[in-house]
Design an enzyme around this catalytic site. Structure first.
Site, mmCIF file in Angstrom:
data_model
loop_
_atom_site.group_PDB
_atom_site.id
_atom_site.type_symbol
_atom_site.label_atom_id
_atom_site.label_comp_id
_atom_site.label_asym_id
_atom_site.label_seq_id
_atom_site.Cartn_x
_atom_site.Cartn_y
_atom_site.Cartn_z
ATOM 1 N N LYS A 64 3.183 -0.172 -2.042
ATOM 2 C CA LYS A 64 4.401 -0.062 -1.225
ATOM 3 C C LYS A 64 4.745 -1.401 -0.563
ATOM 4 C CE LYS A 64 2.986 1.540 3.391
ATOM 5 N NZ LYS A 64 3.262 0.345 4.154
ATOM 6 N N ARG A 89 -9.511 -2.737 5.301
ATOM 7 C CA ARG A 89 -9.603 -2.082 3.996
ATOM 8 C C ARG A 89 -10.168 -0.697 4.203
ATOM 9 N NH1 ARG A 89 -14.103 -5.774 1.926
ATOM 10 N NH2 ARG A 89 -14.531 -5.560 4.140
ATOM 11 N N GLU A 90 -9.644 0.282 3.501
ATOM 12 C CA GLU A 90 -10.235 1.607 3.554
ATOM 13 C C GLU A 90 -11.655 1.506 3.012
ATOM 14 O OE1 GLU A 90 -7.842 4.808 2.120
ATOM 15 O OE2 GLU A 90 -6.010 3.912 2.917
ATOM 16 N N CYS A 112 -1.201 0.947 0.618
ATOM 17 C CA CYS A 112 -0.718 -0.370 1.062
ATOM 18 C C CYS A 112 -0.153 -1.249 -0.047
ATOM 19 C CB CYS A 112 -1.844 -1.108 1.780
ATOM 20 S SG CYS A 112 -2.295 -0.312 3.313
ATOM 21 N N THR A 168 4.704 3.055 7.822
ATOM 22 C CA THR A 168 5.979 2.511 7.316
ATOM 23 C C THR A 168 6.044 2.849 5.823
ATOM 24 O OG1 THR A 168 4.856 0.379 7.029
ATOM 25 C CG2 THR A 168 6.216 0.639 8.988
#
Ligand code: UDX
Length: 459
Positions: free
Chosen positions: A267, A155-156, A264, A86
């Protein structure tokens, strides 16, 4: 129970591999045939610790497959997770829902047996209810297709562990039957004590954006105090430690520096403001505009410090250590580090970048820089070093070790990871975000001939 995952980006690929690890048969769908081909060979197209092993293991066993065909997915699956992107919409910063909408319609049209569609993407509040109507309007007659929402908090860098053992599971459902299906999907985590919050669609959607808004606010809160300590003096790390000891506040996400980035937080806080405006409650979320502003000012501050340390950026040579938006990731989406590198080169600096994983993504977005494969190659002949992502190998740098590799003795610590006093005692001039920086001498061009400046003590 057969599980499908629509969209095999960061979220979808991780979810698909983790569902296979939990013992389910999984079919992942992506409209990008190159990505599907790569994943089908067990090759992960991005960096995420632990995920290549899971992908390889389950592709090999046949439990995890990938396709581009909605028909195949619709005929095969019982539970369909949607994990498409998104992205930020141009203009008002709202979420671009075209991928979620298109995949929901395609899925609804292809489903040939009773199924549950479960959204995982981060979406504006009100989406699930809207998609429910979209599904009813597009599904085949005689088939029951329900909709639920199950936001993802991974979380990355910790995607696998966050998916397999999350802090909590949140589901937005309209029936006990749909809740029971999701309880089955997450039976392993639930048996391990992970709390499940079962609620309505709107609350489930809001939990995700509220969590990200809170984290962004926490980071910007400490960075706002950085702006104060940079003027009056004081130690931002001690300040964070001292308030963080209060369990009501907590120390995590109070690391001051060049601020938040990634796919994240930036945005999501803009999308939340745009959605609030649509709902007529824009004032309620207006504080996020200030958080965004504080965050972006940190990048400007890093460039200001570089200019101050060098006199002029034009024709200077600058080493940037770390370009990923955070360590243990190759993601450079809205990376503060890459943004700072771009701003430096816009002002005429030659930027030499080394990141343990992010070079290739960064070089595609910003090919104007020099990308090298070691700290040594980046700092050689540099006039100034900027440390912008806190990878372990940069945390381990010592003033003596770095002095052997470069002639400069000037460094900007964008993540507050260096012991500034120790570096200064070794003859380095250190500027840190959140720390007062005092120049005693400033001269101009060429930077390599400038007199050494010294930073003032933290008051
Ligand atoms: C975030 C959320 O943490 C996660 O729950 C959600 O699902 C997706 O967004 P992620 O984008 O992987 O996860 O990164 P995160 O670890 O939250 O860091 C975000 C940014 O904040 C990074 O740029 C990081 O460097 C920065 N950050 C984090 C700080 O500047 N200071 C801190 O104290 C913590």
């Amino acid at each position: 129970m057969r599980i499908t995952v629509i969209g095999t980006g960061y979220l979808g690929a991780t979810h698909a591999a983790c569902m296979a690890e939990l013992g389910f048969e999984v079919l992942g769908l992506d409209i990008d045939p190159t990505r599907v081909a790569s994943l089908s060979e067990g090759l992960l197209p991005f960096h995420e610790p632990g995920l290549p092993e899971l992908l390889g293991k389950h592709v090999k066993s046949g439990r995890l497959r990938f396709t581009t065909s909605y028909q195949e997915v619709g005929a095969w699956g019982d539970v369909h997770f949607i994990g498409v992107g998104t992205p930020q919409r141009a203009g008002d910063g709202g979420a671009d829902m075209s991928f979620v909408d298109a995949s929901t319609v395609a899925l609804a049209q292809s489903i040939t047996k009773d199924a549950l569609i479960v959204g995982k993407s981060t979406v504006p509040v009100g989406t699930t209810r809207r998609l429910k109507t979209l599904v009813q309007d597009n599904k085949r007659p005689g088939v029951t297709v329900n909709v639920a929402w199950n936001p993802e908090f991974l979380r990355e860098g910790f995607a696998v562990v966050d998916t397999l053992t999350p802090d909590r599971l949140v589901i937005g459902v309209e029936s006990r039957e749909d809740e029971a299906v999701l309880r089955k999907v997450y039976a392993t985590a639930l048996a391990g004590g992970v709390p499940l919050i079962s609620t309505d669609f709107e609350t489930a959607e809001l939990v995700k954006v509220a969590a990200n808004a809170f984290l962004a606010t926490k980071i910007s809160f400490i960075n706002a105090f950085s702006e104060v300590t940079e003027v009056i003096g004081g130690d931002i790390r001690t300040l964070a430690d001292a308030i963080g000891i209060d369990t009501r506040i907590g120390r995590r996400f109070l690391n001051a520096g060049i601020g938040f980035g990634g796919g994240c937080l930036p945005k999501d806080i803009r999308a939340l403001q745009a959605r609030a405006a649509e709902l007529g409650v824009d004032r309620s979320m207006r504080f996020l505009d200030e958080m965004d502003g504080i965050n972006l000012r940190r990048r400007e501050r890093a460039v200001d410090l570089a200019r101050t340390m060098l006199g002029s950026l034009s024709q200077s040579r600058i080493a940037v250590l770390g370009v990923a938006f955070k360590p243990n990731s190759d993601d450079v989406r809205d990376s503060p580090a890459l943004d700072i590198a771009n701003r430096l080169s816009d002002e005429g600096a030659q930027v030499w970048i080394y990141d343990p994983a992010g070079n290739s993504n960064a070089s595609r977005r910003s090919p104007q820089h020099h990308y090298v494969s070691s700290t040594e190659d980046a700092v050689k002949n540099a006039d100034l070093v900027l440390l912008l992502t806190e990878w372990d190998e940069f945390k381990a740098l010592t003033p003596e070790g770095l002095s052997v590799q470069t002639g400069t003795r000037k460094i900007i610590d964008g993540r507050n990871i260096l012991q500034a006093r120790v570096w200064e005692d070794s003859g380095w001039s250190v500027a840190s975000l959140g720390r007062r920086y005092v120049t005693t001498q400033t001269t101009h061009r060429p930077p390599s001939e400038q007199l050494q400046m010294s930073s003032g003590p933290a008051v």
